[in-house]
Scaffold this motif. Structure first.
Motif, PDB file in Angstrom:
ATOM      1  N   VAL A 287     -19.282  -1.793  25.176  1.00 56.72           N
ATOM      2  CA  VAL A 287     -18.359  -1.762  24.047  1.00 56.72           C
ATOM      3  C   VAL A 287     -19.133  -1.176  22.875  1.00 56.72           C
ATOM      4  N   GLU A 288     -18.602  -0.128  22.286  1.00 55.45           N
ATOM      5  CA  GLU A 288     -19.267   0.538  21.160  1.00 55.45           C
ATOM      6  C   GLU A 288     -18.591   0.163  19.852  1.00 55.45           C
ATOM      7  N   GLN A 289     -19.364  -0.398  18.929  1.00 61.90           N
ATOM      8  CA  GLN A 289     -18.852  -0.712  17.601  1.00 61.90           C
ATOM      9  C   GLN A 289     -19.020   0.498  16.677  1.00 61.90           C
ATOM     10  N   PRO A 290     -18.116   0.675  15.725  1.00 66.44           N
ATOM     11  CA  PRO A 290     -18.183   1.835  14.824  1.00 66.44           C
ATOM     12  C   PRO A 290     -19.197   1.602  13.700  1.00 66.44           C
ATOM     13  N   MET A 291     -20.475   1.588  14.050  1.00 67.95           N
ATOM     14  CA  MET A 291     -21.513   1.223  13.088  1.00 67.95           C
ATOM     15  C   MET A 291     -21.571   2.174  11.896  1.00 67.95           C
ATOM     16  N   LYS A 292     -21.392   3.467  12.144  1.00 67.75           N
ATOM     17  CA  LYS A 292     -21.425   4.432  11.037  1.00 67.75           C
ATOM     18  C   LYS A 292     -20.297   4.162  10.044  1.00 67.75           C
ATOM     19  N   ASP A 293     -19.109   3.903  10.575  1.00 66.05           N
ATOM     20  CA  ASP A 293     -17.970   3.640   9.701  1.00 66.05           C
ATOM     21  C   ASP A 293     -18.156   2.331   8.933  1.00 66.05           C
ATOM     22  N   ILE A 294     -18.694   1.321   9.597  1.00 60.55           N
ATOM     23  CA  ILE A 294     -18.924   0.027   8.941  1.00 60.55           C
ATOM     24  C   ILE A 294     -19.874   0.212   7.757  1.00 60.55           C
ATOM     25  N   GLY A 295     -20.986   0.914   7.995  1.00 61.44           N
ATOM     26  CA  GLY A 295     -21.969   1.123   6.928  1.00 61.44           C
ATOM     27  C   GLY A 295     -21.412   1.943   5.777  1.00 61.44           C
ATOM     28  N   LYS A 296     -20.701   3.008   6.116  1.00 66.51           N
ATOM     29  CA  LYS A 296     -20.169   3.900   5.072  1.00 66.51           C
ATOM     30  C   LYS A 296     -19.112   3.188   4.233  1.00 66.51           C
ATOM     31  N   ILE A 297     -18.214   2.464   4.887  1.00 63.38           N
ATOM     32  CA  ILE A 297     -17.146   1.774   4.150  1.00 63.38           C
ATOM     33  C   ILE A 297     -17.722   0.661   3.286  1.00 63.38           C
ATOM     34  N   ALA A 298     -18.713  -0.061   3.805  1.00 66.26           N
ATOM     35  CA  ALA A 298     -19.340  -1.135   3.022  1.00 66.26           C
ATOM     36  C   ALA A 298     -19.971  -0.578   1.752  1.00 66.26           C
ATOM     37  N   ALA A 299     -20.699   0.537   1.897  1.00 64.60           N
ATOM     38  CA  ALA A 299     -21.362   1.144   0.730  1.00 64.60           C
ATOM     39  C   ALA A 299     -20.332   1.678  -0.261  1.00 64.60           C
ATOM     40  N   GLU A 300     -19.313   2.361   0.249  1.00 63.50           N
ATOM     41  CA  GLU A 300     -18.293   2.919  -0.649  1.00 63.50           C
ATOM     42  C   GLU A 300     -17.524   1.817  -1.373  1.00 63.50           C
TER      43      GLU A 300
END
Length: 333
Positions: A287-300
């Motif tokens: 199962v692949e989590q969307p780590m890039k999206d999680i990090g980007k959305i958190a920062a934004e």
């Protein structure tokens, strides 16, 4: 050392325009290039200490995670850092080793460092302390785990459906005795993944055998022990779903030590890290989590809060995962 006045004189633009550009504001594209050329030519560097005294901001974000050894969290931190750096922010990163008392101490440490905001994974779920920070207009973004009874911004994967979809893949391949290796019972993420496992069993009218549900602690060691214990029960599973990366490593180590053949003896679905999935033979289903999206959305999100944009507060971003079925899963006859 060059000053902002020198940049203004060299570029022929006003100090106000230069300041707006330096602080991430919108300026005309042609002016952006002129200002940047002047900065590069003069070697201008912003004095963050002086700026902090004027604005009461330190341009730092506190990051608090359970473990610096956890590849999921460190990958997200790297993405967060990339986004924050673009806006001139730095980070102070702390871990608390899944210790509730240490979590609070590290949180207080970050606050005493006058960070402008906090991005954190909460283990204790201490909603009163976090609420106190939010009430003081210190932005807090929760990662991976929600805190009950707290209005707070959260960015996480859709853990319930991640588990549901992974186990459903096994059920549709005719597996009926499916083990799951969960995290600690008192964590939100583990609870959601456990719920997904139970719900898909109910939807397919399969009995939930508590003996097949193993609660680990997100460590390699607990994954190793989980695999051995699950295979030693009276009626062992034909397939196992492991719900985090470190425990996935542990189960693979146990499979190798016990000479278990995947997928003939046991089908396995792990969690995170596509690189690992390619290295393991046979290729590992994950199962692949969307780590890039999680990090980007958190920062934004924290950047918006720091700019006093609270229009959508509290925002909950529940991001979809992907199930990649590879050679480690077989269809039962």
């Amino acid at each position: 050392m060059a000053t902002i006045k020198d940049v203004a004189k060299y570029s022929g633009l006003s100090i106000a325009t230069i300041s707006k550009y330096i602080n991430g504001g919108n300026v005309l594209e042609e002016n952006r290039q002129v200002i940047q050329d002047a900065i590069d030519k003069l070697g201008y560097k912003r004095n963050e200490m002086a700026r902090g005294l004027k604005t009461n901001k330190t341009m730092t974000i506190g990051i608090l995670i359970p473990s610096l050894e956890n590849i999921f969290f460190t990958t997200i931190i790297s993405i967060i850092e990339d986004t924050l750096l673009e806006k001139g922010y730095g980070m102070i990163v702390c871990d608390y080793k899944e210790d509730t008392e240490l979590e609070l101490k590290k949180l207080e440490f970050l606050i005493n460092k006058n960070v402008d905001g906090i991005i954190m994974v909460s283990y204790s779920g201490n909603h009163e302390y976090i609420k106190g920070l939010i009430d003081k207009k210190i932005p807090v973004i929760l990662l991976d785990r929600m805190v009950r009874n707290l209005d707070c911004d959260v960015v996480l994967a859709d853990n319930l459906n991640a588990s549901y979809q992974a186990v459903e893949e096994l059920i549709t391949r005719k597996h009926k005795r499916i083990g799951i290796v969960c995290g600690p019972e008192n964590t939100y993420t583990a609870d959601e993944r456990r719920k997904g496992y139970i719900r898909v069993h109910q939807d397919y009218h399969l009995e939930v055998d508590e003996a097949l549900i193993y609660n680990g602690d997100y460590s390699v060691e607990s994954g190793y022990k989980a695999l051995k214990d699950l295979l030693n029960i009276e009626e062992p599973p034909t397939a196992i779903f492991v719900t985090n990366y470190e425990m996935t490593i542990g189960t693979i180590m146990a499979i190798n030590d016990l000479s278990v053949q995947m997928p003939n003896d046991l089908s396995l679905i792990g969690f995170d890290n596509i690189q690992l999935a390619k290295i393991v033979k046979p290729s590992l289903s994950i199962v692949e989590q969307p780590m890039k999206d999680i990090g980007k959305i958190a920062a934004e999100t924290i950047l918006r809060r720091l700019n006093d944009d609270y229009d959508d507060f509290p925002a909950v971003y529940r991001l979809k995962t992907k199930v990649h079925i590879k050679d480690s899963v077989t269809i039962l006859q």
